[in-house]
Design a protein around this motif. Sequence first.
Motif, PDB file in Angstrom:
ATOM      1  N   ALA A 176       0.826  -1.208   0.000  1.00  0.00           N
ATOM      2  CA  ALA A 176       0.000   0.000   0.000  1.00  0.00           C
ATOM      3  C   ALA A 176       0.862   1.262   0.000  1.00  0.00           C
ATOM      4  CB  ALA A 176      -0.924  -0.002   1.211  1.00  0.00           C
ATOM      5  N   ASN A 177       1.910   1.296   0.829  1.00  0.00           N
ATOM      6  CA  ASN A 177       2.705   2.520   0.877  1.00  0.00           C
ATOM      7  C   ASN A 177       3.531   2.747  -0.388  1.00  0.00           C
ATOM      8  OD1 ASN A 177       2.404   2.321   4.222  1.00  0.00           O
ATOM      9  ND2 ASN A 177       2.457   4.364   3.317  1.00  0.00           N
ATOM     10  N   ALA A 178       3.877   1.659  -1.078  1.00  0.00           N
ATOM     11  CA  ALA A 178       4.628   1.830  -2.328  1.00  0.00           C
ATOM     12  C   ALA A 178       3.708   2.209  -3.489  1.00  0.00           C
ATOM     13  CB  ALA A 178       5.376   0.539  -2.668  1.00  0.00           C
ATOM     14  N   ASN A 179       2.455   1.739  -3.462  1.00  0.00           N
ATOM     15  CA  ASN A 179       1.605   1.850  -4.660  1.00  0.00           C
ATOM     16  C   ASN A 179       0.289   2.598  -4.491  1.00  0.00           C
ATOM     17  OD1 ASN A 179       3.435   0.313  -6.274  1.00  0.00           O
ATOM     18  ND2 ASN A 179       2.690  -1.530  -5.241  1.00  0.00           N
ATOM     19  N   GLU A 180      -0.060   2.982  -3.250  1.00  0.00           N
ATOM     20  CA  GLU A 180      -1.360   3.643  -3.076  1.00  0.00           C
ATOM     21  C   GLU A 180      -1.254   4.956  -2.317  1.00  0.00           C
ATOM     22  OE1 GLU A 180      -4.035   0.851  -1.148  1.00  0.00           O
ATOM     23  OE2 GLU A 180      -3.244  -0.732  -2.440  1.00  0.00           O
ATOM     24  N   ASN A 181      -0.065   5.336  -1.951  1.00  0.00           N
ATOM     25  CA  ASN A 181       0.144   6.541  -1.154  1.00  0.00           C
ATOM     26  C   ASN A 181       0.280   7.720  -2.129  1.00  0.00           C
ATOM     27  OD1 ASN A 181       1.800   8.593  -0.091  1.00  0.00           O
ATOM     28  ND2 ASN A 181       3.112   7.175   1.050  1.00  0.00           N
TER      29      ASN A 181
ATOM     30  N   GLU B 119       6.276   1.044 -10.317  1.00  0.00           N
ATOM     31  CA  GLU B 119       5.529   0.073  -9.520  1.00  0.00           C
ATOM     32  C   GLU B 119       6.417  -0.540  -8.424  1.00  0.00           C
ATOM     33  OE1 GLU B 119       2.365  -0.624 -10.131  1.00  0.00           O
ATOM     34  OE2 GLU B 119       2.033  -2.488  -9.030  1.00  0.00           O
ATOM     35  N   ASP B 120       5.911  -0.568  -7.206  1.00  0.00           N
ATOM     36  CA  ASP B 120       6.548  -1.231  -6.066  1.00  0.00           C
ATOM     37  C   ASP B 120       7.769  -0.520  -5.488  1.00  0.00           C
ATOM     38  OD1 ASP B 120       4.796  -3.392  -5.675  1.00  0.00           O
ATOM     39  OD2 ASP B 120       5.708  -4.515  -7.304  1.00  0.00           O
ATOM     40  N   ASP B 121       8.254   0.536  -6.157  1.00  0.00           N
ATOM     41  CA  ASP B 121       9.435   1.218  -5.608  1.00  0.00           C
ATOM     42  C   ASP B 121       9.081   1.877  -4.270  1.00  0.00           C
ATOM     43  OD1 ASP B 121      12.017   2.315  -5.408  1.00  0.00           O
ATOM     44  OD2 ASP B 121      11.360   4.204  -6.331  1.00  0.00           O
ATOM     45  N   MET B 122       9.933   1.691  -3.275  1.00  0.00           N
ATOM     46  CA  MET B 122       9.758   2.329  -1.968  1.00  0.00           C
ATOM     47  C   MET B 122      10.745   3.477  -1.781  1.00  0.00           C
ATOM     48  SD  MET B 122       9.519  -1.265   0.101  1.00  0.00           S
ATOM     49  CE  MET B 122       9.882  -0.579   1.706  1.00  0.00           C
TER      50      MET B 122
END
Length: 283
Positions: A84-89, A101-104
């Motif tokens: 969620a924090n990588a892709n929905e924030n 995608e998916d990068d933090m």
Amino acid sequence: MKQYLELCQRIVDQGKWVENKRTGTRCLTVINADLEYDVANNQFPMITTRKSYYKAAIAELLGYLRGYDSAEQFRSIGCKTWDANANENSAWLNNPNRKGEDDMGRVYGVQGRGWQRPDGSTLDQLAKVINNLKNGIDDRGEIITFYNPGEFELGCLRPCMHTHTFSLLGDTLYLTSYQRSCDVPLGLNFNQIQCFVLLALVAQITGHKAGKAYHKITNAHIYENQLDLMRDVQLKREPFASPQLKINPEIKSLEDIETWVTRDDFEVVGYQCHEAIQYPFSV
Ligand SMILES: Nc1nc(=O)c2c([nH]1)NC[C@@H]1CN(c3ccc(C(=O)N[C@@H](CCC(=O)O)C(=O)O)cc3)CN21
Ligand SMILES: O=c1ccn([C@H]2C[C@H](O)[C@@H](COP(=O)(O)O)O2)c(=O)[nH]1
């Protein structure tokens, strides 16, 4: 378990409502909590008043120790907590530093394993600490910190449990962990396990006895949409005795952790718990 329930009850009884701009959900909040875990006597601090997914918490810790920077890497070792924090924030999705995608970004383990020096080289904080401890050295600065304010805009979230300090007294190793912000129903369930496992694991690979892990939290909160479940369901339950944790004794070095260790090298014995509770998660 008692200290966890006391903290939950304290937030319910004495917490103040604080608006939160990032998530849009306000939190019932207290300041300052001191928890401790008895690693020497293997009192594994798993929550018993609901089902705890301890393997995901351990996988998350392994990802930090390996310096992972992508939610995909975390998923591949059995942990979905960064999806969620990588892709929905929304702040991170709009941040030009996000690589897709998916990068933090430069969070947690990236700082722990590859802190950027001004000359372009990197510092491996974890390797330094492990090396010293293995050689019986505590220079009173055996600190791993993920907190790098100069690079906050390069990551999806500022680290919550941000600093770990190891201390050696004779042949016994201690850990003090600092957390700036704590989602008590969801995050703390994971963070308690991580403090315990970090001390147990580092003691094992550096050849010391484990003592206590001390966990110091600044802002401890319950999100508004979690409050009824905590107050009316979880806090009404009687806790069970703490289980024990068995760690594969073949884990002997930092390289082992980096290469072959998985969440299945950690086994819990004697875990008895109440039914699962699904708490809402605020992004
Ligand atoms: N609001 C919020 N709370 C957190 O605790 C938190 C964040 N954000 N962002 C970053 C990480 C991610 N963490 C998380 C994320 C999800 C769960 C979670 O959903 N836990 C469930 C199920 C876990 C599973 O099935 O593996 C739980 O019931 O514990 C826990 C910790 C902790 N952190
Ligand atoms: O290990 C963790 C990571 C995160 N949390 C919680 C604490 C907060 O509820 C959010 C982070 O929000 P901020 O606005 O960055 O404080 O995640 C946690 O409890 N444990």
